[in-house]
Scaffold this motif. Structure first.
Motif, PDB file in Angstrom:
ATOM      1  N   GLY A 112       0.701  -1.232  -0.212  1.00  0.00           N
ATOM      2  CA  GLY A 112      -0.137  -0.061  -0.223  1.00  0.00           C
ATOM      3  C   GLY A 112       0.782   1.520   0.266  1.00  0.00           C
ATOM      4  N   ARG A 113       0.824   2.165   0.687  1.00  0.00           N
ATOM      5  CA  ARG A 113       1.277   3.530   1.495  1.00  0.00           C
ATOM      6  C   ARG A 113       2.129   3.494   2.144  1.00  0.00           C
ATOM      7  N   THR A 114       2.121   2.460   2.924  1.00  0.00           N
ATOM      8  CA  THR A 114       3.343   2.403   3.463  1.00  0.00           C
ATOM      9  C   THR A 114       4.900   1.721   3.345  1.00  0.00           C
ATOM     10  N   ALA A 115       4.714   1.114   2.087  1.00  0.00           N
ATOM     11  CA  ALA A 115       6.455   0.423   1.343  1.00  0.00           C
ATOM     12  C   ALA A 115       5.435   1.136   0.019  1.00  0.00           C
ATOM     13  N   PRO A 116       7.136   0.820  -1.014  1.00  0.00           N
ATOM     14  CA  PRO A 116       6.994   0.906  -2.451  1.00  0.00           C
ATOM     15  C   PRO A 116       6.465  -0.612  -2.794  1.00  0.00           C
ATOM     16  N   GLN A 117       5.748  -0.042  -3.556  1.00  0.00           N
ATOM     17  CA  GLN A 117       4.912  -0.297  -5.043  1.00  0.00           C
ATOM     18  C   GLN A 117       6.033  -1.679  -5.614  1.00  0.00           C
ATOM     19  N   TRP A 118       6.899  -0.985  -6.269  1.00  0.00           N
ATOM     20  CA  TRP A 118       7.683  -1.768  -7.054  1.00  0.00           C
ATOM     21  C   TRP A 118       9.363  -1.950  -6.466  1.00  0.00           C
ATOM     22  N   LEU A 119      10.009  -2.800  -6.189  1.00  0.00           N
ATOM     23  CA  LEU A 119      11.549  -2.869  -6.073  1.00  0.00           C
ATOM     24  C   LEU A 119      12.157  -3.657  -7.563  1.00  0.00           C
ATOM     25  N   THR A 120      13.287  -3.064  -7.100  1.00  0.00           N
ATOM     26  CA  THR A 120      14.398  -3.424  -8.165  1.00  0.00           C
ATOM     27  C   THR A 120      15.632  -4.622  -7.406  1.00  0.00           C
ATOM     28  N   TYR A 121      15.931  -6.248  -8.308  1.00  0.00           N
ATOM     29  CA  TYR A 121      16.161  -6.888  -7.615  1.00  0.00           C
ATOM     30  C   TYR A 121      17.661  -6.876  -8.878  1.00  0.00           C
ATOM     31  N   LEU A 122      18.991  -7.326  -8.381  1.00  0.00           N
ATOM     32  CA  LEU A 122      19.910  -8.232  -9.208  1.00  0.00           C
ATOM     33  C   LEU A 122      19.783  -9.542  -8.921  1.00  0.00           C
ATOM     34  N   TYR A 123      19.508  -9.984 -10.201  1.00  0.00           N
ATOM     35  CA  TYR A 123      19.947 -11.671 -10.474  1.00  0.00           C
ATOM     36  C   TYR A 123      21.263 -12.189 -10.856  1.00  0.00           C
ATOM     37  N   ASP A 124      22.593 -12.492  -9.945  1.00  0.00           N
ATOM     38  CA  ASP A 124      23.791 -12.947 -10.401  1.00  0.00           C
ATOM     39  C   ASP A 124      23.322 -14.011 -11.411  1.00  0.00           C
ATOM     40  N   ILE A 125      24.354 -14.742 -11.611  1.00  0.00           N
ATOM     41  CA  ILE A 125      24.190 -15.669 -12.671  1.00  0.00           C
ATOM     42  C   ILE A 125      24.218 -17.355 -12.002  1.00  0.00           C
ATOM     43  N   HIS A 134      17.365   0.929  -2.977  1.00  0.00           N
ATOM     44  CA  HIS A 134      17.255   2.409  -3.112  1.00  0.00           C
ATOM     45  C   HIS A 134      16.944   2.289  -4.666  1.00  0.00           C
ATOM     46  N   LEU A 135      16.454   1.147  -5.626  1.00  0.00           N
ATOM     47  CA  LEU A 135      15.983   1.924  -6.948  1.00  0.00           C
ATOM     48  C   LEU A 135      14.036   1.206  -6.409  1.00  0.00           C
ATOM     49  N   ASN A 136      13.766   2.242  -6.257  1.00  0.00           N
ATOM     50  CA  ASN A 136      12.280   1.856  -6.057  1.00  0.00           C
ATOM     51  C   ASN A 136      11.809   2.720  -6.604  1.00  0.00           C
ATOM     52  N   ASP A 137      10.050   2.578  -6.463  1.00  0.00           N
ATOM     53  CA  ASP A 137       9.441   3.645  -7.220  1.00  0.00           C
ATOM     54  C   ASP A 137       9.196   5.073  -5.539  1.00  0.00           C
ATOM     55  N   TRP A 138      10.154   4.733  -4.991  1.00  0.00           N
ATOM     56  CA  TRP A 138      10.111   5.732  -3.749  1.00  0.00           C
ATOM     57  C   TRP A 138      11.190   6.874  -3.902  1.00  0.00           C
ATOM     58  N   GLN A 139      12.155   5.997  -3.808  1.00  0.00           N
ATOM     59  CA  GLN A 139      13.802   6.556  -4.514  1.00  0.00           C
ATOM     60  C   GLN A 139      13.871   7.503  -5.583  1.00  0.00           C
ATOM     61  N   VAL A 140      13.060   6.942  -6.617  1.00  0.00           N
ATOM     62  CA  VAL A 140      13.387   7.243  -8.504  1.00  0.00           C
ATOM     63  C   VAL A 140      12.005   7.343  -8.476  1.00  0.00           C
ATOM     64  N   ALA A 145      11.911   2.440 -16.178  1.00  0.00           N
ATOM     65  CA  ALA A 145      12.471   3.177 -17.024  1.00  0.00           C
ATOM     66  C   ALA A 145      14.416   3.021 -16.749  1.00  0.00           C
ATOM     67  N   GLU A 146      14.309   3.669 -15.499  1.00  0.00           N
ATOM     68  CA  GLU A 146      15.424   4.026 -14.527  1.00  0.00           C
ATOM     69  C   GLU A 146      16.037   2.272 -14.981  1.00  0.00           C
ATOM     70  N   VAL A 147      16.526   1.446 -14.835  1.00  0.00           N
ATOM     71  CA  VAL A 147      16.914   0.213 -15.065  1.00  0.00           C
ATOM     72  C   VAL A 147      17.283   0.076 -16.071  1.00  0.00           C
ATOM     73  N   ALA A 148      16.281   0.011 -16.977  1.00  0.00           N
ATOM     74  CA  ALA A 148      16.050  -0.149 -19.055  1.00  0.00           C
ATOM     75  C   ALA A 148      17.005   1.089 -19.292  1.00  0.00           C
ATOM     76  N   GLU A 149      17.275   2.507 -18.642  1.00  0.00           N
ATOM     77  CA  GLU A 149      18.268   2.929 -19.006  1.00  0.00           C
ATOM     78  C   GLU A 149      19.912   2.434 -18.597  1.00  0.00           C
ATOM     79  N   LEU A 150      19.522   1.679 -17.695  1.00  0.00           N
ATOM     80  CA  LEU A 150      20.766   1.251 -16.976  1.00  0.00           C
ATOM     81  C   LEU A 150      20.948  -0.062 -17.776  1.00  0.00           C
ATOM     82  N   CYS A 151      20.933  -0.674 -18.208  1.00  0.00           N
ATOM     83  CA  CYS A 151      21.027  -1.765 -18.218  1.00  0.00           C
ATOM     84  C   CYS A 151      21.077  -1.398 -19.536  1.00  0.00           C
ATOM     85  N   LEU A 152      21.377  -0.928 -20.424  1.00  0.00           N
ATOM     86  CA  LEU A 152      21.782   0.094 -21.904  1.00  0.00           C
ATOM     87  C   LEU A 152      22.885  -0.007 -21.448  1.00  0.00           C
ATOM     88  N   ALA A 153      22.660   1.070 -20.612  1.00  0.00           N
ATOM     89  CA  ALA A 153      24.600   1.634 -20.521  1.00  0.00           C
ATOM     90  C   ALA A 153      25.964   0.734 -20.630  1.00  0.00           C
TER      91      ALA A 153
END
Length: 247
Positions: A112-125, A134-140, A145-153
């Protein structure tokens, strides 16, 4: 972020929800009341009360220190060498050759409103999942879009492509099934614990034999473990759907 490059750093920019502060306050108030009551019963207001206020003060100090560390020490940094996730105390780093994928996934229901709705996870090999705090909808504004740009770069810096590998995807699905089974095992433990609490109170009211350790510890724990094992077996055959957001 450097212009056209991969160098960037993410930090917490949004204040925590009031609910995160209310819980420590309620715990401290309860600790203060309980210590005061015990001290009063034992010593009638004597020397036994001395340890109550220091305990509450220590808990308050620990809460303040943790919040300060999360805001001023913790960060997620991306460089040409890889990704570093610095927590309040511990840091973890991955070279780009160790990163299999970075995915934005929906948080568990009820955030809900007490925590981010979208979280970012790194998967290793090896298919292991790590939260990038720090990559969630509360911080960015738009984590996808941020992760897509990051992966492209970062693509030119990797020896591997971002293409899916069936062996790693199988490990990722297996890990998701295990986490889901453990979560439902905890739910089962809590439900049985509440039921056993009612049973224990009823047995005490009717004068039956008292077995608090068996009812409050052994039965809920065994039930939660059994439920998690059964669901883990079931979802290993029929893995749960991945919560990753699709473009």
């Amino acid at each position: 972020m450097d212009e056209g490059g991969v160098e960037r750093e993410y930090r917490r920019r949004r204040k925590p929800h009031l609910a995160y502060l209310l819980l420590p306050m309620l715990l401290m108030m309860n600790a203060f009341i309980q210590t005061s009551r015990v001290s009063h019963d034992d010593d009638r207001g004597g020397s036994g009360f001395w340890w109550g206020p220091p305990a509450v003060a220590l808990l308050l100090a620990m809460t303040v220190v943790r919040i300060a560390l999360e805001y001023f020490r913790a960060y997620t940094r991306v460089t040409a060498a890889g990704i570093t996730a610095q927590g309040p105390v511990r840091a973890r780093s991955w070279a780009w050759s160790e990163v299999y994928d970075i995915r934005v996934e929906q948080a568990q229901r009820g955030s809900g409103r007490t925590a981010p709705q979208w979280l970012t996870y790194l998967y290793d090999i090896r298919g292991r999942r790590f939260l990038l705090w720090h990559l969630n909808d509360w911080q960015v504004d738009d984590p996808y879009a941020e992760v897509a740009e990051l992966c492209l770069a970062a693509a030119p810096l990797r020896s591997l492509t971002w293409e899916r590998r069936p062996d790693v995807e199988e490990l990722i699905l297996r890990g998701a099934a295990r986490r889901k089974a453990v979560t439902w095992g905890l739910y089962g433990w809590l439900a049985v614990f509440c039921l056993m609490l009612v049973v224990d109170i009823w047995r005490a009211a009717v004068g039956g034999p008292d077995h608090p350790f068996l009812l409050m510890v052994c039965v809920p724990l065994a039930s939660g473990v059994a439920l998690a094992a059964v669901l883990d077996r079931y979802w290993s055959i029929r893995p749960p759907r991945s919560p990753a957001r699709q473009p």
